[in-house]
Write a protein that holds these residues in place. Sequence first.
Motif, PDB file in Angstrom:
ATOM      1  N   UNK A 299      17.267  45.820  17.510  1.00  0.00           N
ATOM      2  CA  UNK A 299      17.693  44.654  16.711  1.00  0.00           C
ATOM      3  C   UNK A 299      18.698  43.792  17.467  1.00  0.00           C
ATOM      4  N   UNK A 300      18.414  42.508  17.552  1.00  0.00           N
ATOM      5  CA  UNK A 300      19.335  41.567  18.175  1.00  0.00           C
ATOM      6  C   UNK A 300      19.233  41.480  19.682  1.00  0.00           C
ATOM      7  N   UNK A 301      18.267  42.134  20.293  1.00  0.00           N
ATOM      8  CA  UNK A 301      18.148  42.062  21.747  1.00  0.00           C
ATOM      9  C   UNK A 301      17.197  43.104  22.281  1.00  0.00           C
ATOM     10  N   UNK A 302      17.473  43.568  23.509  1.00  0.00           N
ATOM     11  CA  UNK A 302      16.655  44.615  24.107  1.00  0.00           C
ATOM     12  C   UNK A 302      17.580  45.620  24.775  1.00  0.00           C
ATOM     13  N   UNK A 303      17.041  46.810  24.993  1.00  0.00           N
ATOM     14  CA  UNK A 303      17.763  47.856  25.705  1.00  0.00           C
ATOM     15  C   UNK A 303      16.998  48.115  26.986  1.00  0.00           C
ATOM     16  N   UNK A 304      17.610  47.771  28.115  1.00  0.00           N
ATOM     17  CA  UNK A 304      16.982  48.017  29.418  1.00  0.00           C
ATOM     18  C   UNK A 304      17.401  49.401  29.899  1.00  0.00           C
ATOM     19  N   UNK A 305      16.428  50.259  30.180  1.00  0.00           N
ATOM     20  CA  UNK A 305      16.721  51.560  30.765  1.00  0.00           C
ATOM     21  C   UNK A 305      16.301  51.521  32.215  1.00  0.00           C
ATOM     22  N   UNK A 306      17.258  51.648  33.091  1.00  0.00           N
ATOM     23  CA  UNK A 306      17.025  51.539  34.525  1.00  0.00           C
ATOM     24  C   UNK A 306      17.296  52.887  35.179  1.00  0.00           C
ATOM     25  N   UNK A 307      16.345  53.347  35.970  1.00  0.00           N
ATOM     26  CA  UNK A 307      16.559  54.527  36.808  1.00  0.00           C
ATOM     27  C   UNK A 307      16.827  54.011  38.221  1.00  0.00           C
TER      28      UNK A 307
ATOM     29  N   UNK B  79      30.842  42.987  33.307  1.00  0.00           N
ATOM     30  CA  UNK B  79      31.245  41.673  33.820  1.00  0.00           C
ATOM     31  C   UNK B  79      30.143  40.637  33.653  1.00  0.00           C
ATOM     32  N   UNK B  80      28.894  41.109  33.504  1.00  0.00           N
ATOM     33  CA  UNK B  80      27.776  40.198  33.267  1.00  0.00           C
ATOM     34  C   UNK B  80      27.554  39.958  31.774  1.00  0.00           C
ATOM     35  N   UNK B  81      28.467  40.416  30.939  1.00  0.00           N
ATOM     36  CA  UNK B  81      28.367  40.188  29.502  1.00  0.00           C
ATOM     37  C   UNK B  81      27.403  41.120  28.798  1.00  0.00           C
ATOM     38  N   UNK B  82      27.075  42.258  29.430  1.00  0.00           N
ATOM     39  CA  UNK B  82      26.146  43.219  28.842  1.00  0.00           C
ATOM     40  C   UNK B  82      26.882  44.503  28.478  1.00  0.00           C
ATOM     41  N   UNK B  83      26.270  45.276  27.613  1.00  0.00           N
ATOM     42  CA  UNK B  83      26.881  46.512  27.134  1.00  0.00           C
ATOM     43  C   UNK B  83      26.158  47.700  27.741  1.00  0.00           C
ATOM     44  N   UNK B  84      26.885  48.493  28.521  1.00  0.00           N
ATOM     45  CA  UNK B  84      26.324  49.702  29.111  1.00  0.00           C
ATOM     46  C   UNK B  84      26.676  50.874  28.202  1.00  0.00           C
ATOM     47  N   UNK B  85      25.650  51.533  27.654  1.00  0.00           N
ATOM     48  CA  UNK B  85      25.905  52.599  26.687  1.00  0.00           C
ATOM     49  C   UNK B  85      25.865  53.985  27.296  1.00  0.00           C
ATOM     50  N   UNK B  86      25.253  54.147  28.464  1.00  0.00           N
ATOM     51  CA  UNK B  86      25.157  55.471  29.057  1.00  0.00           C
ATOM     52  C   UNK B  86      24.803  55.392  30.532  1.00  0.00           C
ATOM     53  N   UNK B  87      25.387  56.305  31.309  1.00  0.00           N
ATOM     54  CA  UNK B  87      25.002  56.526  32.699  1.00  0.00           C
ATOM     55  C   UNK B  87      24.919  58.036  32.869  1.00  0.00           C
ATOM     56  N   UNK B  88      23.716  58.554  32.999  1.00  0.00           N
ATOM     57  CA  UNK B  88      23.541  59.999  33.112  1.00  0.00           C
ATOM     58  C   UNK B  88      22.628  60.308  34.288  1.00  0.00           C
ATOM     59  N   UNK B  89      22.696  61.539  34.740  1.00  0.00           N
ATOM     60  CA  UNK B  89      21.851  61.955  35.851  1.00  0.00           C
ATOM     61  C   UNK B  89      20.381  61.953  35.426  1.00  0.00           C
ATOM     62  N   UNK B  90      19.512  61.583  36.356  1.00  0.00           N
ATOM     63  CA  UNK B  90      18.078  61.519  36.068  1.00  0.00           C
ATOM     64  C   UNK B  90      17.315  62.381  37.060  1.00  0.00           C
ATOM     65  N   UNK B  91      16.126  62.766  36.641  1.00  0.00           N
ATOM     66  CA  UNK B  91      15.224  63.555  37.478  1.00  0.00           C
ATOM     67  C   UNK B  91      14.155  62.613  38.031  1.00  0.00           C
ATOM     68  N   UNK B  92      14.011  62.575  39.350  1.00  0.00           N
ATOM     69  CA  UNK B  92      13.029  61.673  39.947  1.00  0.00           C
ATOM     70  C   UNK B  92      11.608  62.014  39.527  1.00  0.00           C
ATOM     71  N   UNK B  93      11.394  63.245  39.023  1.00  0.00           N
ATOM     72  CA  UNK B  93      10.061  63.615  38.538  1.00  0.00           C
ATOM     73  C   UNK B  93       9.681  62.818  37.296  1.00  0.00           C
TER      74      UNK B  93
END
Length: 361
Positions: free
Chosen positions: A59-67, A85-99
């Motif tokens: 709602x109100x936008x999009x959530x970009x999930x970037x690996x 600084x780009x006016x966006x909200x970062x909600x999480x930074x977690x470790x990812x599995x390349x698989x």
Amino acid sequence: METYRVLPAPVHLGDETAAASAWRVRIRVDDRPGTLARIAIRLADLECNILGLSVLPVPGGVLDEIVLRPATGLPKQLLVDAIRDEGCECSAVVDADLAELVDPATATLTAVKRAVEDPSGLEEVLRGVLAADVVTKVPSIEANPARTEGGHRAVFPAGDGTAFVARRRWSPFVELELSRAIALTGLMAAVRDNVTGPIVLDRPDGAAIVLRKGVPGDAEAVSALHQRCSMTTLFHRYHTGMRTVPRRWLHRLLMPPRGISLLAVCGRDVIGLGQLIPSADGGAAEVSLLVEDSWQRQGIGTALLTRLAVLAMAKGERELAAVCLPGDDSLYRTATRVGLRPERVTGDSATLRFALPDPRV
């Protein structure tokens, strides 16, 4: 004039000390041209290499999930600050599995294949589909679907008196993720119930009785069923005196408008006939049963009504109704054995109603 500094929302950073080869970053952005490009430039400035991108509508936008693959020694908090600084909200930074780096459609189809091949592993499949921290299976009465914990908890009925409870600490579930999980559990319920195909009754006497949908080619066998039934049995079904069913009725019995006919077949003989006819005005769907005299009190009617209830729920029905003769409680007893809790309609003792179980519970 006083000014107040708005504190940013907390961000789940996972384990800051872990030397992960990839991070999963969730960024909420306004859906405006150029926003994603600015974020990509910021990530390039930090020497981060984007490996995968998914866009989740919210709602109100999009959530970009970037690996991404971070630069060596890059602190997660520095990445969060650059995104803000780009006016966006970062909600999480977690470790990812390349698989995990496959496109969403392939990942979903792979998950479905695993679930169909091993239904007992559905909890682990759901955990992967939702990128959840944990998924547990509990009795439905203990699931408490209203407790969402700010979007970090979700409940998915399993359809057998149990439910899956998913939890994720690092980011709330979004609607698209929940829809995928609902579709998966719905598919598994359809596979379990085999709503489109025949089923074989498990009988102690070893008789091979199949329940399947009727087709026009069954007309002769259904006609023979009526000829073998007594006038009493036919009267209880049709509420009128008749010895045989008129030929012009056969097609309508097998292919009722908007409805389904369900046959109980032993060898080449049709020994039972059930019908499910949805209401034209969205009310209760009508059900009816006919079982050959020599097969009565052997569980055929119970099996037919149980299967009709499954088919009705698959079509989204919430209530069934049946018309019975005064003093005839055979269908009432059958519905009770099925667990449908029949009730007589006030002021109309000839009509029974059965509430179907809520598939969400």
